[in-house]
Design an enzyme around this catalytic site. Sequence first.
Site, PDB file in Angstrom:
ATOM      1  N   SER A 143     -20.490 -35.760 -35.020  1.00 36.97           N
ATOM      2  CA  SER A 143     -21.678 -35.494 -35.318  1.00 36.97           C
ATOM      3  C   SER A 143     -22.471 -36.282 -36.457  1.00 36.97           C
ATOM      4  O   SER A 143     -22.071 -35.917 -37.002  1.00 36.97           O
ATOM      5  CB  SER A 143     -21.554 -33.977 -34.198  1.00 36.97           C
ATOM      6  OG  SER A 143     -23.014 -33.100 -34.977  1.00 36.97           O
ATOM      7  N   TYR A 156     -19.488 -25.556 -35.216  1.00 41.32           N
ATOM      8  CA  TYR A 156     -19.410 -26.410 -34.796  1.00 41.32           C
ATOM      9  C   TYR A 156     -19.191 -27.219 -36.294  1.00 41.32           C
ATOM     10  O   TYR A 156     -18.540 -28.663 -36.339  1.00 41.32           O
ATOM     11  CB  TYR A 156     -20.512 -26.510 -34.394  1.00 41.32           C
ATOM     12  CG  TYR A 156     -21.135 -27.974 -33.523  1.00 41.32           C
ATOM     13  CD1 TYR A 156     -20.898 -28.073 -32.011  1.00 41.32           C
ATOM     14  CD2 TYR A 156     -21.649 -28.669 -33.854  1.00 41.32           C
ATOM     15  CE1 TYR A 156     -20.934 -29.233 -31.844  1.00 41.32           C
ATOM     16  CE2 TYR A 156     -22.078 -29.606 -33.460  1.00 41.32           C
ATOM     17  CZ  TYR A 156     -22.265 -30.372 -32.552  1.00 41.32           C
ATOM     18  OH  TYR A 156     -21.767 -31.288 -31.583  1.00 41.32           O
TER      19      TYR A 156
HETATM   20  P1  NAD Z   1     -22.148 -31.642 -21.678  1.00 42.21           P
HETATM   21  O1  NAD Z   1     -22.188 -30.020 -22.214  1.00 42.21           O
HETATM   22  O2  NAD Z   1     -22.896 -32.557 -20.968  1.00 42.21           O
HETATM   23  O3  NAD Z   1     -20.858 -32.299 -21.802  1.00 42.21           O
HETATM   24  C1  NAD Z   1     -19.665 -31.932 -22.536  1.00 42.21           C
HETATM   25  C2  NAD Z   1     -17.868 -32.341 -21.944  1.00 42.21           C
HETATM   26  O4  NAD Z   1     -17.172 -31.137 -21.907  1.00 42.21           O
HETATM   27  C3  NAD Z   1     -18.663 -31.375 -19.883  1.00 42.21           C
HETATM   28  O5  NAD Z   1     -17.677 -32.684 -19.330  1.00 42.21           O
HETATM   29  C4  NAD Z   1     -17.373 -30.495 -20.122  1.00 42.21           C
HETATM   30  O6  NAD Z   1     -17.211 -29.897 -18.334  1.00 42.21           O
HETATM   31  C5  NAD Z   1     -16.395 -31.009 -20.746  1.00 42.21           C
HETATM   32  N1  NAD Z   1     -15.936 -29.263 -21.533  1.00 42.21           N
HETATM   33  C6  NAD Z   1     -16.294 -28.046 -22.105  1.00 42.21           C
HETATM   34  N2  NAD Z   1     -15.317 -27.423 -22.483  1.00 42.21           N
HETATM   35  C7  NAD Z   1     -14.067 -27.614 -21.910  1.00 42.21           C
HETATM   36  C8  NAD Z   1     -12.969 -27.261 -21.783  1.00 42.21           C
HETATM   37  N3  NAD Z   1     -12.320 -26.465 -22.514  1.00 42.21           N
HETATM   38  N4  NAD Z   1     -11.911 -29.027 -21.754  1.00 42.21           N
HETATM   39  C9  NAD Z   1     -11.673 -29.527 -20.807  1.00 42.21           C
HETATM   40  N5  NAD Z   1     -13.202 -30.114 -20.708  1.00 42.21           N
HETATM   41  C10 NAD Z   1     -14.787 -29.223 -21.332  1.00 42.21           C
HETATM   42  O7  NAD Z   1     -22.015 -31.796 -23.830  1.00 42.21           O
HETATM   43  P2  NAD Z   1     -22.466 -33.195 -24.099  1.00 42.21           P
HETATM   44  O8  NAD Z   1     -23.936 -33.306 -24.914  1.00 42.21           O
HETATM   45  O9  NAD Z   1     -22.233 -34.901 -23.646  1.00 42.21           O
HETATM   46  O10 NAD Z   1     -21.797 -33.474 -26.078  1.00 42.21           O
HETATM   47  C11 NAD Z   1     -19.981 -34.020 -25.740  1.00 42.21           C
HETATM   48  C12 NAD Z   1     -19.943 -34.448 -27.086  1.00 42.21           C
HETATM   49  O11 NAD Z   1     -21.186 -34.544 -27.805  1.00 42.21           O
HETATM   50  C13 NAD Z   1     -19.784 -33.341 -27.188  1.00 42.21           C
HETATM   51  O12 NAD Z   1     -18.447 -33.424 -28.378  1.00 42.21           O
HETATM   52  C14 NAD Z   1     -20.371 -32.822 -28.936  1.00 42.21           C
HETATM   53  O13 NAD Z   1     -20.278 -32.214 -29.922  1.00 42.21           O
HETATM   54  C15 NAD Z   1     -20.985 -34.127 -28.900  1.00 42.21           C
HETATM   55  N6  NAD Z   1     -22.019 -34.295 -29.762  1.00 42.21           N
HETATM   56  C16 NAD Z   1     -23.698 -33.955 -28.656  1.00 42.21           C
HETATM   57  C17 NAD Z   1     -24.859 -34.180 -28.803  1.00 42.21           C
HETATM   58  C18 NAD Z   1     -25.812 -33.677 -28.535  1.00 42.21           C
HETATM   59  O14 NAD Z   1     -27.403 -33.807 -29.276  1.00 42.21           O
HETATM   60  N7  NAD Z   1     -25.841 -33.408 -26.832  1.00 42.21           N
HETATM   61  C19 NAD Z   1     -24.723 -34.579 -30.414  1.00 42.21           C
HETATM   62  C20 NAD Z   1     -23.557 -34.602 -31.293  1.00 42.21           C
HETATM   63  C21 NAD Z   1     -22.676 -34.821 -30.498  1.00 42.21           C
END
Ligand code: NAD
Length: 261
Positions: A143, A156
């Site tokens: 991130s 985070y």
């Molecule tokens: P999201 O909430 O859409 O998806 C998260 C996924 O992780 C889901 O499939 C959920 O079921 C799974 N998950 C959560 N807890 C879990 C557990 N205990 N065991 C197994 N699976 C689990 O989130 P996203 O925005 O797609 O985020 C995905 C990654 O990208 C994360 O690591 C997040 O930190 C990172 N990220 C997101 C953003 C953003 O702006 N959305 C920015 C930078 C980084």
Amino acid sequence: MFLKGKTALVTGSTSGIGLAYARALAAEGAAVMINGFGPAEAIEQERAALAAASGADAFHSPADMTRPDEIAAMVRECADKLGGPDILINNAGIQHVAPVEEFPLDKWDAIIAINLSAAFHAIRAAVPGMKMRKWGRIISTASAHSLVASPFKSAYVTAKHGLAGLTKTVALELAEHGITANCISPGYVWTPLVEKQIPDTMKARGLTREQVMHDVLLAGQPTRQFVTAEQVAALALHLCRDESAQITGSNLSMDGGWTAA
Ligand code: NAD
């Protein structure tokens, strides 16, 4: 279909960025194991769509990323059912927003476990097979918060900085084995994870929904646009190409200029 014959394991891929990775990898012919929570019917529909797109098998693992034993079992199941994994994408992640002195202890532990330790456990389990095959791609969704901080996100930001350090260490250890390890560091991507943190940020900062979106989320992103999950997935695909064999130990930003400031 440059990934025909390869297997990819993507954690946290029933939603958001993880699902976009799985779709992009399957579209290039990879057999994919997805992981994460959600309604069984929706997951089965997605699994079937991935198999149809790749022309290879696809499976779902319900492994909980807070559980080291379940993570190791997931990697073994992937090897048994699909082979590999040749490509490991550590992507599962959660968020919680609160001032540090009020930060709930269980949220701290869960964020460190899912966003950081799970990547260690999955890498640990997947590396022996990659070494044997002399080829591997380890990609972790870090991130912009692996490079800079924001208030109220102590767990985070800590986890994501740790993930960047883990990636660099693993890249050095595997440099002579045909295995690369890199992070992709998006700015704000419009996914359920971002949508869910809006109410807490409204509360923590006393702002309206619109103010949170424009004055907090996109304020630091100079393009003033959300990154798309498909853009992130396209970069991951590039890292899987043989042309990317010398990209390792990198933390690749895709943040609309956020961390350039
Ligand atoms: P999201 O909430 O859409 O998806 C998260 C996924 O992780 C889901 O499939 C959920 O079921 C799974 N998950 C959560 N807890 C879990 C557990 N205990 N065991 C197994 N699976 C689990 O989130 P996203 O925005 O797609 O985020 C995905 C990654 O990208 C994360 O690591 C997040 O930190 C990172 N990220 C997101 C953003 C953003 O702006 N959305 C920015 C930078 C980084």
